[in-house]
Design an enzyme around this catalytic site. Structure first.
Site, short mmCIF file in Angstrom:
data_model
loop_
_atom_site.label_atom_id
_atom_site.label_comp_id
_atom_site.label_asym_id
_atom_site.label_seq_id
_atom_site.Cartn_x
_atom_site.Cartn_y
_atom_site.Cartn_z
N HIS A 1 -3.77 -2.47 -8.30
CA HIS A 1 -4.98 -3.19 -7.91
C HIS A 1 -6.11 -2.24 -7.56
O HIS A 1 -7.23 -2.37 -8.04
CB HIS A 1 -4.67 -4.10 -6.73
CG HIS A 1 -5.83 -4.94 -6.31
ND1 HIS A 1 -6.76 -4.53 -5.40
CD2 HIS A 1 -6.21 -6.17 -6.72
CE1 HIS A 1 -7.66 -5.47 -5.24
NE2 HIS A 1 -7.36 -6.48 -6.03
N HIS A 2 -5.84 -1.29 -6.68
CA HIS A 2 -6.84 -0.24 -6.46
C HIS A 2 -6.18 1.02 -5.91
O HIS A 2 -5.05 0.98 -5.40
CB HIS A 2 -8.01 -0.72 -5.61
CG HIS A 2 -7.74 -0.87 -4.15
ND1 HIS A 2 -7.66 -2.10 -3.53
CD2 HIS A 2 -7.53 0.05 -3.17
CE1 HIS A 2 -7.42 -1.92 -2.24
NE2 HIS A 2 -7.32 -0.63 -1.99
N HIS B 1 -2.77 0.50 -3.98
CA HIS B 1 -2.49 -0.90 -3.62
C HIS B 1 -1.88 -1.58 -4.84
O HIS B 1 -2.54 -1.76 -5.86
CB HIS B 1 -3.79 -1.59 -3.20
CG HIS B 1 -3.62 -3.06 -2.96
ND1 HIS B 1 -4.69 -3.92 -2.87
CD2 HIS B 1 -2.52 -3.83 -2.79
CE1 HIS B 1 -4.24 -5.15 -2.66
NE2 HIS B 1 -2.94 -5.12 -2.62
N HIS C 1 -17.97 -2.35 3.11
CA HIS C 1 -16.73 -2.49 3.86
C HIS C 1 -16.85 -3.46 5.03
O HIS C 1 -17.72 -3.32 5.88
CB HIS C 1 -16.29 -1.12 4.38
CG HIS C 1 -15.01 -1.17 5.18
ND1 HIS C 1 -13.80 -1.45 4.61
CD2 HIS C 1 -14.78 -0.99 6.50
CE1 HIS C 1 -12.87 -1.45 5.55
NE2 HIS C 1 -13.44 -1.17 6.70
N TYR D 1 0.88 -1.16 0.00
CA TYR D 1 0.00 0.00 0.00
C TYR D 1 0.92 1.22 0.00
O TYR D 1 1.68 1.43 0.95
CB TYR D 1 -0.91 0.00 1.23
CG TYR D 1 -2.07 -0.95 1.12
CD1 TYR D 1 -3.31 -0.49 0.69
CD2 TYR D 1 -1.92 -2.29 1.42
CE1 TYR D 1 -4.38 -1.37 0.56
CE2 TYR D 1 -2.98 -3.17 1.30
CZ TYR D 1 -4.21 -2.70 0.87
OH TYR D 1 -5.26 -3.56 0.74
N MET E 1 -15.86 -5.17 10.99
CA MET E 1 -16.75 -4.06 10.71
C MET E 1 -17.86 -4.54 9.80
O MET E 1 -17.73 -5.57 9.14
CB MET E 1 -15.99 -2.92 10.02
CG MET E 1 -14.95 -2.24 10.89
SD MET E 1 -14.32 -0.78 10.09
CE MET E 1 -13.34 -0.09 11.43
#
Lengths: 621, 621
Positions: B265-266, B336, B415, B233, B490
């Protein structure tokens, strides 16, 4: 290379555009359909093509015959309409309701007649099915009436269609007494209609050879008058001849007075308890105050028949013993008359014909009770649409009571009281579910018949038999506890097997100590004072639970977790030796997979259009 | 009358026997197929036919493009194989596994090549599908490689097929490096293979008109070297110009350094908190010890992109405000990199290009958090394959916080942490579930993108938004509690909506008093001493529960029953005025129906035989 085949042999096909090809394709499909219909409409149905028969309506004006092809996974229906008016509806639904039903409809506007596969929505409105799975094979006028021939695959993979499974099927019918101009114009709530329960998927069993010394005995009502009320259970006491020796019943079949086919709903022959030397004679309604109490001791089933069933054959290795020492001479015939039209003065001499032999077969057949003990500790909260209770026959009990070579179950009779909706028994071995012994996903307490299994189920020492019943208590305001009363509940599978063993009962119930903890927990968790004082009876404790989703869910969790008390009994009072209290629940590490429905091959489904049927002009009476 | 149509127009068909008719019928089906293939194989795929594109493998040798036809309920795929060897597998499965997968397979024995629809069983063995639903439309050799064109209906009604739904789809691929003589000969565990997650069913949104004064700003990495490790990251701090006024972001798109398409990736762009005047510069891994702590205050999402996504357009009535007073100048770019081949020395300047305008649109867009409060009172027992937790945004909160005209949700980002498997938010009004806001039945915590909704969801005062997450804790030995840690959980849906309101958080958790009763109950029911002393933390209490089915089920029952504590907040710390403790759970009287899968029309399915594909001879390298 890809193009070189087929084409020119049949038609000369120039290079079409795609749309043309598609349209031609559909034309061929239609053509194929028309040829198929023509081909089949010519064939005359023979009597033996349809071994099973049942009247649909109380007057017997609609008569359904059918056969089952297991290789094709298809049911062929022949519906005889004795007096055709402007068509009829025939179909299936979960519990016989006309909403969310799967229907075959024949309708006429007086000039033209049509056949189509339809479905009804939650409001009972009719819609044409996008996939036509009731396939019309022919329509034939005959002196007796109109014969409609059609077929339906067990499973169609159309979500609007009913899935035909083992067990009870609720058939529904409706009669069109006025011309209708379209399917959608049919007002399903305004027509004459009804339901009939049958086991559609009869097992495909080869009939065993019968011995030459076979005799018959008819246990029939003595020309009684059927009471002019909707429901009657009639009791009639019969006797075996003096000195009747031990025989094997190897077959039985219904004997139904001609004309009463639609009234005789089900019949059972019970043998009385051997400990009483004599039983009073009786011939009258079973619920009459005049009925002697001692008749309650006539509960050993010798034969049971229900509408739609045919003859019952024992497997060729076994027979049901009756007669001889230790066996009562007294028999009780019970007939359930269903007379919704309240017909008066109908005479009846129906009953059951037993076929028996003195040449005893290799094995005596036995009956074993699986499921739940009749005790209030197993209860169903009120207001539930689908609450499950499970009874166990544990490995420890079968280990002790079954012979090393095991037993073979060949038939099963499921039993609950009025809240029962489904029953299933599964055989588990070493923690893995292996086989469904018997299952009825549309079980009705009003239709309890002994059903032959499709194949023998072998049960060995150490196997577990797990019976689960699903109940609906939406119409009840207090808890339903286990027990003998009609408003209490049972969960039982009477399995018929051979060779007979000493094990008569293999049932369970939750440990009462754990149930006590549940009442304590409910008491503490909810901010209310619930009387859980042990001096109050278990039903009273259940009635005082303030039912909410938490108390309901925790009861479920308790039943799924708490140890059980086992009844591993030689008779209802005598247990096998051993410790049977606070037993661990069987653990299941591998469940049976739901069978994946097999869809019919592609040409099986038809375009969604009604098929014209040539019935000529139809007129009002 | 039934026979008079069609027949003679096309072919002269004498009276065939039934078998002949069936055989001719199949011949026609084959003929139709061959014509169809020939018709379609000629058409050259155009670039714009396939608006979505993703590399499948880390080297980018397999490139998937696709489009979605909602009227036809079909996905068209174009798979570019840059270096064809002896074929490949492409398919879908629940979570990217190669067992129980639905596969299209192209295989060659060197001389002949075939295409077929196959499935893999629980052991990974390949079988030809009885219904061919990956339909080959063409195969074309081009300088770049082999283009395979095929289509698949969303739902095929074949139980062996994957159902293509909204949300994440796990695509799998495998490369055949050796000739194979049959489908069954492929050893799926021995081939080079991998998975790629995409949202296949992209919403079909018309692109809003963009204003003439639109400007762009690129937030990109400053020519960094991608670390040679599988997962990085990367954090890079950027700044808005001094005195940058309030603008609306109305669109953004990825900027990806050529050649790195399979590595990025993102990416997300966050705005920092306005309460700090300045933020340190930083350019390095996000988990580095050198990273200044203050960067943790840069959490307000401005833009988010993940592999397979294209440009993100705000609805034409709304834009995301940035710049101006009360808005931080500091932005954090997070990328990422997924580098499973551990490539070394790759330079990268990827990032996001923001399109913004000073002509503010009618509405500011806002982001609202739905789901569960980050608190340990919501916990998941260990060893569960599918445990549900639900967070509520109640009618009372929306009544207070939403404008009378309501808000419109246009996008959503789901999420969870590592145990999350599914997430769904449902809108309920007057106790009836009305609409799915966003659902992902194959959710992966490794693929969290902002997704445009297929249609705006209007939420009015008094509506309820119910978010349910499904977790898998089979690999865990102690309870998983709610919280911020990576091994805590979460359940959040960040919904993007307009017009912006003060409501930033609408989330719930079980009432702690009821949870305390649960610990007491567990303590008393089980014959063990569980420490439920209130001085011990809630996580400690959960860790000390002796987990069994009863304690697990009762926790479920508690969460389904106990009142909740509501967080109906203006910001994470400021609640709306009102009583928010011990609130009743929303009651649902009517659930949404599971959508009934639409089956493809009859000619859609092909006979179960591989289709020859003319690729000529194939050789080993």
């Amino acid at each position: 290379a890809v193009m070189q085949t087929f084409g020119s042999k049949l038609c000369s096909c120039p290079s079409f555009k795609l749309r043309e090809v598609v349209s031609i394709y559909f034309s061929f499909v239609m053509l194929f359909l028309l040829i198929l219909m023509a081909a089949l409409q010519g064939s005359v149905p023979r009597r033996n093509d349809f071994p099973y028969k049942v009247p649909l309506d109380p007057k017997g004006l609609l008569e359904l015959s059918w056969n089952v092809s297991y290789p094709e996974q298809v049911v062929h229906f022949q519906l005889l309409i004795k007096h055709l008016q402007f068509g009829l509806l025939f179909g299936m639904s979960d519990r016989g309701e006309f909403e969310n039903a799967d229907l075959a409809v024949l309708w006429s506007d007086g000039h033209n007649s049509y056949f189509g596969d339809a479905w009804s929505d939650a409001e009972g409105r009719l819609h044409m099915d996008s996939q036509q799975d009731y396939q019309l094979l022919g329509a034939r006028k005959a002196p007796k009436g109109l014969y409609l021939l059609f077929r339906r695959a067990f499973s169609t993979c159309d979500p609007k269609d009913y899935l035909i499974e083992d067990g009870t099927v609720h058939l529904i019918y409706g009669i069109l007494e006025e011309p209708v101009h379209s399917l959608q114009a049919i007002n399903i709530s305004a027509i004459r209609r009804g339901l009939q329960r049958v086991q559609l998927l009869k097992p495909n069993i080869t009939i065993p050879e019968l011995p030459s010394d076979m005799k018959t005995m008819e246990i029939t009502a003595p020309d009684i008058v059927i009471p002019s009320q909707e429901t009657t259970y009639w009791c009639y006491m019969a006797e075996l001849p003096d000195g009747f020796l031990k025989h094997h019943i190897i077959m039985y079949e219904p004997v139904i007075t001609a004309g009463n086919e639609a009234l005789v709903h089900h019949m059972e022959v019970f043998q009385c308890a051997a400990e009483f030397d004599s039983f009073p004679r009786y011939n009258g309604p079973c619920d009459s105050k005049m009925k002697p109490d001692r008749l309650n001791y006539c509960r050993h089933v010798l034969a049971a028949w229900a509408m739609g069933a045919g003859a019952f054959y024992y497997p060729e290795e076994a027979g049901l013993a009756f007669g001889g020492p230790g066996s009562s001479r007294y028999l009780r015939l019970e007939i359930h008359y269903h007379n919704p039209l309240v017909l008066q003065g109908r005479h009846d001499s129906s009953g059951i014909r037993l076929y028996y032999t003195a040449s005893l077969r290799r094995y005596d057949a036995g009956i074993m009770e699986l499921g739940l003990v009749y005790t209030p500790v197993m209860a169903i909260p009120p207001g539930e649409d689908s609450f499950l209770l499970t009874g166990y026959c544990t490995d420890k009990c079968t280990q002790l009571a079954l012979p090393a070579a095991g037993i073979r179950i060949f038939a099963s009779q499921l039993h609950t009281h009025l809240a029962g909706r489904k029953v299933v028994t599964v055989l588990s071995r070493e923690g893995r579910e292996r086989q469904v012994v018997n299952a009825d996903g549309h079980y009705s307490p009003h239709f309890q018949e002994i059903r032959m299994l499709k194949e023998l189920v072998a049960v060995f020492p150490g196997d577990e038999l797990i019976t689960t019943c699903t109940y609906n208590t939406e119409d009840r305001r207090k808890a339903t506890v286990g027990g003998f009363g009609i408003l209490e509940e049972m969960c039982v599978n009477y399995v018929h097997y051979y060779p007979q063993t000493q094990l008569e009962l293999c049932k369970s119930a939750v440990d009462p100590g754990y149930l006590h903890r549940y009442f304590n927990l409910v008491n503490r968790f909810n901010d209310e004072e619930v009387c859980t004082c042990p001096q109050v009876s278990v039903p009273q404790q259940f009635y005082s639970v303030p039912w909410n989703t938490f108390n309901r869910d925790v009861l479920k969790s308790l039943y799924d977790f708490a140890p059980i008390s086992m009844h591993c009994n030689k008779s209802s009072a005598v247990r096998f030796p051993g410790e049977w209290e606070k037993q661990r629940l069987p653990t299941i590490t591998e469940r049976l997979q739901e069978p994946v429905p097999r869809c019919p091959p592609t040409p099986g489904s038809r375009p969604a259009a009604p098929i014209p049927v040539n019935l000529g002009e139809l007129r009002r009476d």
